[in-house]
Scaffold this motif. Structure first.
Motif, PDB file in Angstrom:
ATOM      1  N   GLN A  47       0.896  -1.227   0.092  1.00  0.00           N
ATOM      2  CA  GLN A  47      -0.017   0.220   0.052  1.00  0.00           C
ATOM      3  C   GLN A  47       0.766   1.280   0.038  1.00  0.00           C
ATOM      4  O   GLN A  47       0.621   2.430  -0.719  1.00  0.00           O
ATOM      5  CB  GLN A  47      -1.004   0.164   1.212  1.00  0.00           C
ATOM      6  N   LEU A  48       1.715   1.124   0.677  1.00  0.00           N
ATOM      7  CA  LEU A  48       2.953   2.342   0.871  1.00  0.00           C
ATOM      8  C   LEU A  48       3.551   2.530  -0.300  1.00  0.00           C
ATOM      9  O   LEU A  48       3.644   3.826  -0.912  1.00  0.00           O
ATOM     10  CB  LEU A  48       3.719   2.269   1.885  1.00  0.00           C
ATOM     11  N   ALA A  49       3.685   1.632  -1.248  1.00  0.00           N
ATOM     12  CA  ALA A  49       4.396   1.568  -2.594  1.00  0.00           C
ATOM     13  C   ALA A  49       3.727   2.240  -3.440  1.00  0.00           C
ATOM     14  O   ALA A  49       3.857   3.062  -4.386  1.00  0.00           O
ATOM     15  CB  ALA A  49       4.965   0.332  -2.902  1.00  0.00           C
ATOM     16  N   ASP A  50       2.150   1.943  -3.409  1.00  0.00           N
ATOM     17  CA  ASP A  50       1.317   2.400  -4.422  1.00  0.00           C
ATOM     18  C   ASP A  50       0.735   3.956  -4.060  1.00  0.00           C
ATOM     19  O   ASP A  50       0.260   4.864  -4.954  1.00  0.00           O
ATOM     20  CB  ASP A  50      -0.064   1.461  -4.308  1.00  0.00           C
ATOM     21  N   ARG A  51       0.554   4.317  -2.617  1.00  0.00           N
ATOM     22  CA  ARG A  51      -0.101   5.465  -2.003  1.00  0.00           C
ATOM     23  C   ARG A  51       0.658   5.887  -0.873  1.00  0.00           C
ATOM     24  O   ARG A  51       0.690   5.432  -0.073  1.00  0.00           O
ATOM     25  CB  ARG A  51      -1.467   5.383  -2.262  1.00  0.00           C
ATOM     26  N   ALA A  52       1.126   7.265  -0.772  1.00  0.00           N
ATOM     27  CA  ALA A  52       1.448   7.780   0.400  1.00  0.00           C
ATOM     28  C   ALA A  52       0.411   8.085   1.192  1.00  0.00           C
ATOM     29  O   ALA A  52      -0.592   8.446   0.844  1.00  0.00           O
ATOM     30  CB  ALA A  52       2.431   9.230   0.066  1.00  0.00           C
ATOM     31  N   PRO A  53       0.759   7.944   2.478  1.00  0.00           N
ATOM     32  CA  PRO A  53      -0.602   8.112   3.645  1.00  0.00           C
ATOM     33  C   PRO A  53      -0.510   9.733   3.756  1.00  0.00           C
ATOM     34  O   PRO A  53       0.307  10.512   3.186  1.00  0.00           O
ATOM     35  CB  PRO A  53       0.019   7.430   4.938  1.00  0.00           C
ATOM     36  N   GLN A  54      -1.842   9.879   3.895  1.00  0.00           N
ATOM     37  CA  GLN A  54      -2.509  11.494   4.127  1.00  0.00           C
ATOM     38  C   GLN A  54      -1.565  12.072   5.189  1.00  0.00           C
ATOM     39  O   GLN A  54      -1.161  13.486   4.851  1.00  0.00           O
ATOM     40  CB  GLN A  54      -3.860  11.479   4.421  1.00  0.00           C
ATOM     41  N   ASP A  55      -1.273  11.442   6.099  1.00  0.00           N
ATOM     42  CA  ASP A  55      -0.480  12.101   7.427  1.00  0.00           C
ATOM     43  C   ASP A  55       0.210  11.159   8.321  1.00  0.00           C
ATOM     44  O   ASP A  55       0.093   9.986   8.171  1.00  0.00           O
ATOM     45  CB  ASP A  55      -1.424  13.068   8.050  1.00  0.00           C
ATOM     46  N   PHE A  56       1.067  11.592   8.998  1.00  0.00           N
ATOM     47  CA  PHE A  56       1.723  10.647  10.086  1.00  0.00           C
ATOM     48  C   PHE A  56       0.978   9.881  10.768  1.00  0.00           C
ATOM     49  O   PHE A  56       1.178   8.669  11.159  1.00  0.00           O
ATOM     50  CB  PHE A  56       2.865  11.724  10.856  1.00  0.00           C
TER      51      PHE A  56
END
Length: 189
Positions: A16-25
């Motif tokens: 998931q992290l490779a596909d899309r950066a998280p919105q926030d910390f």
């Protein structure tokens, strides 16, 4: 079999992290904070890694706008006294225990300010300015998950305190991580 299911969860999170950066910390942290030692052991073979007394080893999990890494702490391992400015992070103890020794700045150097300890499954967070040292005073090895918010982070903002010589060192801007045992990355201030 339950362990294999968990390692699949960690692989899914990394996918998931490779596909899309998280919105926030906060979202980034929530992705990892429900995992356990077994999840990371299945993916990275942590129990096969030997760690010596007074040694600390970082295992990178994810690097991007936020960082996740697992630290293996040998008995009596510790960081030097250090401070971060404009920095947020969370730590979760996956195995063993970890102790934070707190300091506060005074006119000339530092004063002892207390200690906090966390045990397996417990978490703590740090926001803003602080001076501390982390240590494993557990009878065996300890393992911690570290999650860092690097959005306002600059390694040259980190200072390391030599408490024996009462000197302060600044990390150089070219550092890639906190090099506790790499004196070339430190500059006296």
């Amino acid at each position: 079999m339950k362990s294999a299911e968990k390692s699949v969860r960690l692989a899914e999170i990394l996918g998931q992290l490779a596909d899309r950066a998280p919105q926030d910390f906060e979202e980034f942290c929530n992705m990892f904070l429900n995992l356990s030692y077994a999840d990371f052991d299945d993916c990275y073979g942590l129990s096969d890694i030997s760690i010596k007394t007074e040694e600390c080893l970082a295992v990178p999990v994810f690097r991007g706008p936020y960082i996740a890494e697992v630290l293996l702490w040998g008995p009596d391992a510790y960081t030097p006294v250090f401070d971060f400015r404009k920095f947020k992070f969370r730590i979760m103890v996956l195995q063993g225990a970890i102790t934070k020794v707190r300091y506060r700045k005074n006119e000339t150097y530092l004063d002892y300010d207390g200690v906090d300890s966390w045990f397996c499954g417990q978490r703590f967070q740090v926001n803003g300015n602080f001076v501390q040292s982390l240590l494993n005073n557990f009878y065996g090895r300890s393992v911690t998950l570290h999650l860092y918010d690097t959005s306002e982070f600059n390694l040259s903002d980190i200072r390391v305190f030599d408490t024996l010589q009462r000197k302060v060192f600044q990390l150089s801007g070219g550092s890639f991580s906190c090099p506790w045992y790499q004196p070339d990355a430190l500059t006296a201030t």
